[in-house]
Design an enzyme around this catalytic site. Structure first.
Site, mmCIF file in Angstrom:
data_model
loop_
_atom_site.group_PDB
_atom_site.id
_atom_site.type_symbol
_atom_site.label_atom_id
_atom_site.label_comp_id
_atom_site.label_asym_id
_atom_site.label_seq_id
_atom_site.Cartn_x
_atom_site.Cartn_y
_atom_site.Cartn_z
ATOM 1 N N SER A 1 0.829 -1.218 0.000
ATOM 2 C CA SER A 1 0.000 0.000 0.000
ATOM 3 C C SER A 1 0.856 1.258 0.000
ATOM 4 O O SER A 1 0.345 2.355 -0.212
ATOM 5 C CB SER A 1 -0.848 0.044 1.269
ATOM 6 O OG SER A 1 -1.584 -1.131 1.398
ATOM 7 N N ASN B 1 -3.301 6.719 -0.945
ATOM 8 C CA ASN B 1 -2.822 6.798 0.445
ATOM 9 C C ASN B 1 -1.963 8.030 0.694
ATOM 10 O O ASN B 1 -1.939 8.560 1.805
ATOM 11 C CB ASN B 1 -2.074 5.515 0.816
ATOM 12 C CG ASN B 1 -3.046 4.379 1.069
ATOM 13 O OD1 ASN B 1 -4.243 4.611 1.252
ATOM 14 N ND2 ASN B 1 -2.549 3.161 1.062
ATOM 15 N N GLU C 1 -5.496 0.194 -7.828
ATOM 16 C CA GLU C 1 -4.415 1.086 -8.270
ATOM 17 C C GLU C 1 -3.358 0.184 -8.896
ATOM 18 O O GLU C 1 -2.791 -0.672 -8.211
ATOM 19 C CB GLU C 1 -3.826 1.831 -7.082
ATOM 20 C CG GLU C 1 -4.386 3.201 -6.807
ATOM 21 C CD GLU C 1 -3.633 3.918 -5.682
ATOM 22 O OE1 GLU C 1 -3.588 5.159 -5.680
ATOM 23 O OE2 GLU C 1 -3.072 3.225 -4.792
ATOM 24 N N HIS D 1 -2.494 -2.666 -6.245
ATOM 25 C CA HIS D 1 -2.904 -2.202 -4.909
ATOM 26 C C HIS D 1 -4.412 -2.329 -4.778
ATOM 27 O O HIS D 1 -5.168 -1.510 -5.297
ATOM 28 C CB HIS D 1 -2.444 -0.742 -4.693
ATOM 29 C CG HIS D 1 -2.833 -0.213 -3.344
ATOM 30 N ND1 HIS D 1 -3.086 1.124 -3.131
ATOM 31 C CD2 HIS D 1 -3.048 -0.841 -2.162
ATOM 32 C CE1 HIS D 1 -3.436 1.287 -1.859
ATOM 33 N NE2 HIS D 1 -3.425 0.112 -1.264
#
Ligand code: T1G
Length: 690
Positions: free
Chosen positions: A408, A479, A441, A429
């Protein structure tokens, strides 16, 4: 007739075929010849019946969404349907693929509808922030009943041909050559003779509507609308179909449609419709794809198990690898339980769950991954552990296998460099729960080759994910921006806001839940481990974790949770802890407004998005919107953070960012040059695609 519409005669039956690839949208260049054809055929005595069909892979998938917001060219769809209903000879819509929105409304203008067994029928306009504008809210209830129509229109979800037949929406379902079946069906109907009743004059579905029960259902649906106008308007329009005359209800539908289509919510949701499709386009997307038959997943924990289910759900054979038999048994057991829950809920048939479970092969031996075409690692989020795994994969994976990491945050270039084949390494991801969340992702590392990337994007579509290609940086796009959004959360608490107050500002904005409730759901220990790994601190969250308060899984985090419950209860102990930490830092509590909370959380979010575009980690601002809507619950009615910035006003955002930058000196508030450019030009365009 025209390039977009063909007219053929099968004896005394006329077949009108719409041909407007890729989805036969009812663009002006289709509507005009269609209207002309219907008038001619209506008045041609040699024609006993009319069939409307489509060429290509689908029936009409709706009005042409690209025409919205522009002056409407005549004839409009409503006029075409009104003309259809003046035709005394039988009219039959032959539906294959999808009949959606204006496409189903056109079919509802016909006396009869026949469908291919694989066809899907629906009115998905609510997903575009509007409601059916071609009479769908008034005609559909006349066939399927008010409650079924309400559910179809408010959810926007299509139904299959069999269900549509059962509901009275289609009159016959066929396998094989649909047009021939439709012609024979039409000829038979014509031979039997009329009169043929247009749907507008049929109210068999409306009789005995229990309005009280209907209103109860509407109230339930309204609770889920979360500030979106379209679901409410849809429900009102269907109710009108029950309580008003046909023409009154049709006029009311029109008024609601005009009101919604010009609104920001619909503009936002139409933006997302096209943004999701744009996101799948990147340089090299048409490269020849590698063949993926078997997928290996390393790690059968929460993420690994969900990822493995996504692949099995997408039809892939899956080898699930764990370090021990006990861990493997536990992982496979959880997967089995998840499928059983879906069967119990009715979202999956027993047979389908068996088919999916049969695609799994469990193993504790890396050698069993040697025949995999794609291998996804979902082990502990630690660089040394990742490198060890990729080193072992490099030794056993077959040439041409794609090696993917589900990290991540971590640097995928560094992970790739730990193999002899960095060109085959990329990031996949997934978002938790991976078998549910739509976003993926796809992280392109420095050496990732185009065909590996193109294969991954293609695979994502096959497992029902919305894929966005991003570059490598800490936390990638989602993130990294989440960190910027959360950077002020602790400061806001220390200065006087409560977790409840901040979460309320977010739910009022349209989020399913606020950052503190989300933290408790995901587990506060994940962020805690990540901060420790990066030598960062968050005084309140760290203290909660040191006290073993990891959120829902421990029954207490920022909130309290009754045993097994998910409802957050404010915890005076946490508020006392926050006040103590503030006092230790000499911070006096003050009243903090919801506006200030949004400024100090969502403005940095947008600003970080601008920096990500400047660094070409994301190719388009709309990609960032797709990531935030599909991965982080950003309200669809606001179109995603970058689209919302346009609605909120870039000038205002920059002004407040500069204000908070002066006050805090924090980099998250230093306005990005690209944000200033948005204020000047109104567009996020960067000069080169990433
Ligand atoms: N208008 C314009 N373009 C459309 C379109 C539409 N309705 N539907 C699809 N496209 C484009 C899409 O942008 C893409 O373009 C290409 O077609 C292939 O689409 C009066 C007002 C039918 C299930 O909401 O759900 O009718 O990227 O990649 O995965 O009441 O497209 O290639 O340049 O999605 O096979 C209501 C929208 C409209 C259905 C096919 N209808 N479409 O999925 O292909 S409002 C909808 C879909 C309306 C009336 C109201 C899907 C699909 P490009 P795709 P797909």
């Amino acid at each position: 007739m025209s390039n977009f519409l063909k007219l053929n005669r099968e004896g005394d039956v006329a077949v009108v075929t719409i041909d407007n690839p890729p989805v036969n949208a009812l663009s002006f260049h289709v509507r005009e010849p269609l209207m002309q054809a219907l008038v001619e055929l209506r008045d041609d005595p040699s024609v006993a019946a009319i069939v409307i069909a489509c060429a290509g892979r689908t029936f009409v998938a709706g009005a042409d969404i690209t025409e919205f917001g522009k002056p409407m060219q005549q004839p409009e769809l409503r006029a075409i349907i009104a003309t259809l209903e003046t035709i005394a000879k039988p009219t039959v819509a032959a539906i294959h693929g999808t009949a959606l929105g204006g496409g189903l409304e056109l079919a509802l203008g016909c006396h009869f509808r026949v469908a291919d067994a694989g066809a899907k029928l629906g009115l998905p306009e609510v997903k575009l922030g509007i409601l059916p504008g071609g009479g769908g809210t008034v005609r559909l209830p006349r066939l399927v009943g008010a409650v079924k129509a309400l559910r179809m229109i408010v959810s926007g979800a299509p139904i299959g041909a069999a269900e549509a037949h059962e509901a009275g929406l289609v009159d016959a379902v066929f396998e094989g050559d649909l047009t021939t079946h439709a012609v024979n069906f039409a000829r038979e109907i014509a031979r039997k003779g009329g009169p043929f009743t247009p749907v507008r004059d049929r109210d068999d579905g409306l009789k005995d509507t229990d309005l009280a029960a209907f209103d109860v259902e509407v109230a339930e649906l309204a609770k889920k609308a979360r500030g979106l106008d379209a679901p409410i308007a849809c429900a009102r329009a269907v109710r009108n179909a029950v309580t008003l005359s046909f023409d009154e209800a049709l006029a009311a539908e029109r008024a609601l449609f005009v009101d919604l289509v010009g609104g920001d919510q619909s503009r936002a949701q139409r933006h997302l419709f096209f943004a999701e499709r744009e996101a799948a386009k990147f340089p090299g997307k048409d490269t020849a794809k590698r063949r993926i038959a078997r997928v290996g997943v390393i790690g059968a924990g929460t993420m690994g198990g969900g990822i493995a289910m996504s692949f099995a759900n997408g039809g892939y054979a899956v080898t699930l690898l764990e370090a021990s038999h006990e861990a493997l048994r536990h992982g496979l057991g959880t997967i089995e339980k998840n499928y059983a829950v879906s069967v119990t809920r009715g979202s999956l048939t027993e047979e389908a769950s068996h088919e999916r479970l049969a695609r799994f092969k469990g193993s504790t031996d890396y050698a069993d991954l040697a025949d995999c075409d794609l291998i996804v690692e979902a082990v502990f989020e630690d660089m040394a552990v990742k490198k060890e795994v990729f080193g072992r994969l490099d030794a056993i994976a077959k040439p041409g296998a794609i090696l993917a990491t589900n990290t991540s945050y971590l640097d995928i270039n560094e992970i790739a460099a730990s193999t002899s084949r960095p060109q085959d390494v990329l990031g996949l991801h997934f978002f938790s729960p991976a078998n549910v969340m739509k976003l993926l992702e796809i992280v392109r590392a420095e050496k990732t080759v185009p065909d590996a990337l193109a294969t991954a994007v293609d695979m994502a579509r096959r497992i029902g994910k919305v894929a966005v290609v991003v570059g490598v940086c800490h936390g990638f796009v989602g993130n990294r921006m989440l960190a910027a959004r959360g950077s002020e959360s602790e400061a806001l608490l220390l200065e006087g806001a409560t977790p409840r107050q901040i979460d309320k500002a977010f739910t009022d904005f349209g989020w399913p839940m606020g950052p503190f409730q989300m933290g408790d759901l995901a587990g506060l220990d994940i962020g805690w481990r990540n901060r420790k790994a990066r030598g960062q601190t968050a005084v309140i969250a760290d203290t909660l974790c040191e006290q073993g308060r990891f959120g829902q899984k421990t029954g207490r985090g920022f909130y309290l949770y009754e045993a097994g419950a998910r409802t957050p209860v404010a915890d005076p102990e946490v508020e006392a802890l926050i006040r103590d930490k503030a006092a230790e830092r000499g911070i006096a509590a003050r009243t903090i407004s919801a506006e200030e909370i949004i400024e100090r959380t969502l403005y940095p979010l947008v600003n970080e998005g601008a920096k990500i575009l400047e660094e070409k980690i994301a190719a388009r601002a709309s990609d960032i919107d797709v990531i935030w809507v599909n991965g982080y619950g950003f309200p669809v009615g606001k179109g995603g953070p970058m689209f919302w910035a346009g609605l909120e006003g870039p000038g205002k955002i920059i002004g407040r960012l500069e204000y908070w930058y002066q006050r805090t000196g924090k980099d998250v508030f230093r306005p990005a040059p690209l944000l200033k450019r948005l204020a000047e030009t109104g567009s996020w365009e960067t000069d080169a695609i990433a």
